[in-house]
Design a protein around this motif. Structure first.
Motif, PDB file in Angstrom:
ATOM      1  N   LEU A 133      15.257  -1.893  15.280  1.00 40.54           N
ATOM      2  CA  LEU A 133      14.452  -0.699  15.046  1.00 40.54           C
ATOM      3  C   LEU A 133      15.187   0.385  14.270  1.00 40.54           C
ATOM      4  N   ALA A 134      16.491   0.464  14.435  1.00 44.71           N
ATOM      5  CA  ALA A 134      17.261   1.540  13.790  1.00 44.71           C
ATOM      6  C   ALA A 134      17.144   1.503  12.275  1.00 44.71           C
ATOM      7  N   THR A 135      16.957   0.315  11.706  1.00 41.42           N
ATOM      8  CA  THR A 135      16.863   0.174  10.249  1.00 41.42           C
ATOM      9  C   THR A 135      15.419  -0.007   9.782  1.00 41.42           C
ATOM     10  N   LYS A 136      14.471   0.139  10.701  1.00 42.69           N
ATOM     11  CA  LYS A 136      13.068  -0.080  10.382  1.00 42.69           C
ATOM     12  C   LYS A 136      12.481   1.103   9.619  1.00 42.69           C
ATOM     13  N   THR A 137      11.758   0.812   8.531  1.00 38.76           N
ATOM     14  CA  THR A 137      11.044   1.840   7.779  1.00 38.76           C
ATOM     15  C   THR A 137       9.559   1.731   8.115  1.00 38.76           C
ATOM     16  N   VAL A 138       8.981   2.820   8.564  1.00 39.29           N
ATOM     17  CA  VAL A 138       7.570   2.801   8.957  1.00 39.29           C
ATOM     18  C   VAL A 138       6.743   3.585   7.943  1.00 39.29           C
ATOM     19  N   PRO A 139       5.434   3.330   7.896  1.00 41.20           N
ATOM     20  CA  PRO A 139       4.560   4.083   6.979  1.00 41.20           C
ATOM     21  C   PRO A 139       4.621   5.582   7.256  1.00 41.20           C
ATOM     22  N   ALA A 140       4.313   6.376   6.228  1.00 42.88           N
ATOM     23  CA  ALA A 140       4.438   7.834   6.338  1.00 42.88           C
ATOM     24  C   ALA A 140       3.505   8.445   7.377  1.00 42.88           C
ATOM     25  N   TRP A 141       2.423   7.737   7.706  1.00 46.45           N
ATOM     26  CA  TRP A 141       1.479   8.307   8.682  1.00 46.45           C
ATOM     27  C   TRP A 141       1.900   8.079  10.122  1.00 46.45           C
ATOM     28  N   LEU A 142       3.012   7.344  10.288  1.00 44.55           N
ATOM     29  CA  LEU A 142       3.564   7.101  11.617  1.00 44.55           C
ATOM     30  C   LEU A 142       4.961   7.691  11.717  1.00 44.55           C
ATOM     31  N   GLU A 143       5.375   7.997  12.928  1.00 45.20           N
ATOM     32  CA  GLU A 143       6.724   8.491  13.180  1.00 45.20           C
ATOM     33  C   GLU A 143       7.361   7.625  14.258  1.00 45.20           C
ATOM     34  N   LEU A 144       8.538   7.091  13.976  1.00 44.95           N
ATOM     35  CA  LEU A 144       9.210   6.178  14.912  1.00 44.95           C
ATOM     36  C   LEU A 144      10.389   6.857  15.585  1.00 44.95           C
ATOM     37  N   ASN A 145      10.466   6.711  16.907  1.00 50.76           N
ATOM     38  CA  ASN A 145      11.618   7.149  17.690  1.00 50.76           C
ATOM     39  C   ASN A 145      12.298   5.881  18.193  1.00 50.76           C
ATOM     40  N   ALA A 146      13.234   5.367  17.402  1.00 54.89           N
ATOM     41  CA  ALA A 146      13.861   4.086  17.725  1.00 54.89           C
ATOM     42  C   ALA A 146      14.607   4.145  19.054  1.00 54.89           C
ATOM     43  N   ALA A 147      15.300   5.227  19.304  1.00 54.12           N
ATOM     44  CA  ALA A 147      16.081   5.343  20.540  1.00 54.12           C
ATOM     45  C   ALA A 147      15.178   5.368  21.770  1.00 54.12           C
ATOM     46  N   GLY A 148      14.036   6.010  21.644  1.00 55.02           N
ATOM     47  CA  GLY A 148      13.125   6.121  22.775  1.00 55.02           C
ATOM     48  C   GLY A 148      12.096   5.017  22.852  1.00 55.02           C
ATOM     49  N   PRO A 187      -3.965   6.966   7.902  1.00 55.53           N
ATOM     50  CA  PRO A 187      -3.397   6.578   6.602  1.00 55.53           C
ATOM     51  C   PRO A 187      -4.365   6.803   5.447  1.00 55.53           C
ATOM     52  N   THR A 188      -3.814   6.999   4.259  1.00 54.70           N
ATOM     53  CA  THR A 188      -4.620   7.026   3.038  1.00 54.70           C
ATOM     54  C   THR A 188      -4.654   5.604   2.486  1.00 54.70           C
ATOM     55  N   ARG A 189      -5.549   5.340   1.553  1.00 51.82           N
ATOM     56  CA  ARG A 189      -5.643   3.986   0.985  1.00 51.82           C
ATOM     57  C   ARG A 189      -4.338   3.563   0.348  1.00 51.82           C
ATOM     58  N   GLU A 190      -3.648   4.497  -0.305  1.00 52.74           N
ATOM     59  CA  GLU A 190      -2.394   4.164  -0.986  1.00 52.74           C
ATOM     60  C   GLU A 190      -1.304   3.732  -0.009  1.00 52.74           C
ATOM     61  N   GLU A 191      -1.446   4.125   1.243  1.00 54.78           N
ATOM     62  CA  GLU A 191      -0.425   3.796   2.248  1.00 54.78           C
ATOM     63  C   GLU A 191      -0.725   2.499   2.991  1.00 54.78           C
ATOM     64  N   ILE A 192      -1.854   1.882   2.710  1.00 48.18           N
ATOM     65  CA  ILE A 192      -2.225   0.630   3.378  1.00 48.18           C
ATOM     66  C   ILE A 192      -1.877  -0.534   2.451  1.00 48.18           C
ATOM     67  N   ASP A 193      -0.761  -1.177   2.731  1.00 48.36           N
ATOM     68  CA  ASP A 193      -0.228  -2.198   1.818  1.00 48.36           C
ATOM     69  C   ASP A 193      -0.745  -3.594   2.148  1.00 48.36           C
ATOM     70  N   VAL A 194      -2.046  -3.770   2.099  1.00 49.03           N
ATOM     71  CA  VAL A 194      -2.619  -5.099   2.286  1.00 49.03           C
ATOM     72  C   VAL A 194      -3.193  -5.566   0.939  1.00 49.03           C
ATOM     73  N   PRO A 195      -2.974  -6.839   0.580  1.00 46.37           N
ATOM     74  CA  PRO A 195      -3.370  -7.339  -0.742  1.00 46.37           C
ATOM     75  C   PRO A 195      -4.852  -7.684  -0.836  1.00 46.37           C
ATOM     76  N   VAL A 196      -5.712  -6.683  -0.632  1.00 50.14           N
ATOM     77  CA  VAL A 196      -7.152  -6.928  -0.683  1.00 50.14           C
ATOM     78  C   VAL A 196      -7.831  -5.909  -1.596  1.00 50.14           C
ATOM     79  N   GLN A 197      -8.964  -6.307  -2.134  1.00 51.20           N
ATOM     80  CA  GLN A 197      -9.794  -5.410  -2.934  1.00 51.20           C
ATOM     81  C   GLN A 197     -11.070  -5.169  -2.130  1.00 51.20           C
ATOM     82  N   GLU A 198     -11.062  -4.101  -1.385  1.00 51.48           N
ATOM     83  CA  GLU A 198     -12.105  -3.869  -0.388  1.00 51.48           C
ATOM     84  C   GLU A 198     -13.496  -3.658  -0.982  1.00 51.48           C
ATOM     85  N   HIS A 199     -13.581  -3.287  -2.254  1.00 49.50           N
ATOM     86  CA  HIS A 199     -14.908  -3.082  -2.839  1.00 49.50           C
ATOM     87  C   HIS A 199     -15.702  -4.388  -2.907  1.00 49.50           C
ATOM     88  N   PHE A 200     -14.986  -5.515  -2.974  1.00 49.15           N
ATOM     89  CA  PHE A 200     -15.680  -6.808  -2.964  1.00 49.15           C
ATOM     90  C   PHE A 200     -16.333  -7.068  -1.607  1.00 49.15           C
TER      91      PHE A 200
END
Length: 210
Positions: A166-181, A190-203
């Motif tokens: 967990l100490a080296t884990k990078t989380v999305p900007a809309w989340l906050e991680l407390n690795a020690a706790g 999240p905004t659409r730009e922050e959701i890194d899934v390879p889909v085109q939702e308009h389809f």
């Protein structure tokens, strides 16, 4: 409840994209999609040469999204109908709803190597939300919610193994991680730009609007 129980790597091969359904294995040389990137089955290698219809493209995007988040057809349709009733862009609303699932948040925070593992950990009661134990993977988190490993679960081998990285884990900007706790906080949706899934939702929207 019915659930897909065959090799999940076949799903990646069927969709023609790496969906990262098996966690760390997907980043290794053992990844089946990296070794055999064509569709499964006797005629899998020939399917790539076939022309795909507009409906086929729409269907594949829906199936791909459903498989990434591990949902059944009825569950997914319910999410779409809820997204459609909300203000804003339906496709983006859909993805935000899926990202707000507790099992997805547990995965995003690094408490599990895959959404499948996160779903299992949540069902086994290893997590609390705002101090209360929640064992429903589809539970929708809200802004300000605090998700943490339950006190009685911190000595579980699977939790200890997860905590080491967990100490080296990078989380999305809309989340906050407390690795020690061993906890995390939902700062906002999240905004659409922050959701890194390879889909085109308009389809997906086009498919359900037919």
């Amino acid at each position: 409840m019915a659930r897909y129980i065959e090799a999940v790597c076949r799903q990646c091969r069927r969709e023609g994209a790496k969906l990262y359904l098996k966690g760390d294995r997907c980043y290794s040389d053992k990844c089946a999609f990296s070794r055999r990137g064509y569709a499964p089955g006797q005629h899998g290698q020939g399917q790539a040469r076939k022309k795909v219809s507009e409906y086929g493209i729409q269907l594949r995007e829906k199936q791909k999204t459903r498989r990434i988040y591990g949902l059944l057809e009825r569950q997914f349709r319910n999410y779409f109908e809820k997204a459609e009733r909300q203000k804003g862009i339906t496709g983006e609303n859909l993805l935000v709803l899926l990202e707000r699932r507790l099992d997805n948040v547990v995965f995003r925070l690094g408490f599990a190597s895959s959404r499948t593992q996160a779903r299992q950990l949540v069902r086994h009661g290893h997590f609390i939300v705002n101090g209360r134990r929640v064992d429903i993977p589809s539970f929708h988190v809200k802004a300000g919610d605090v998700i943490a490993v339950a006190e009685g679960s911190k000595d579980a081998p699977v939790i200890k193994e997860m905590a080491e990285g967990l100490a080296t884990k990078t989380v999305p900007a809309w989340l906050e991680l407390n690795a020690a706790g061993l906890s995390g906080k939902v700062q906002r949706f999240p905004t659409r730009e922050e959701i890194d899934v390879p889909v085109q939702e308009h389809f997906i929207v086009e498919l359900y609007s037919r």
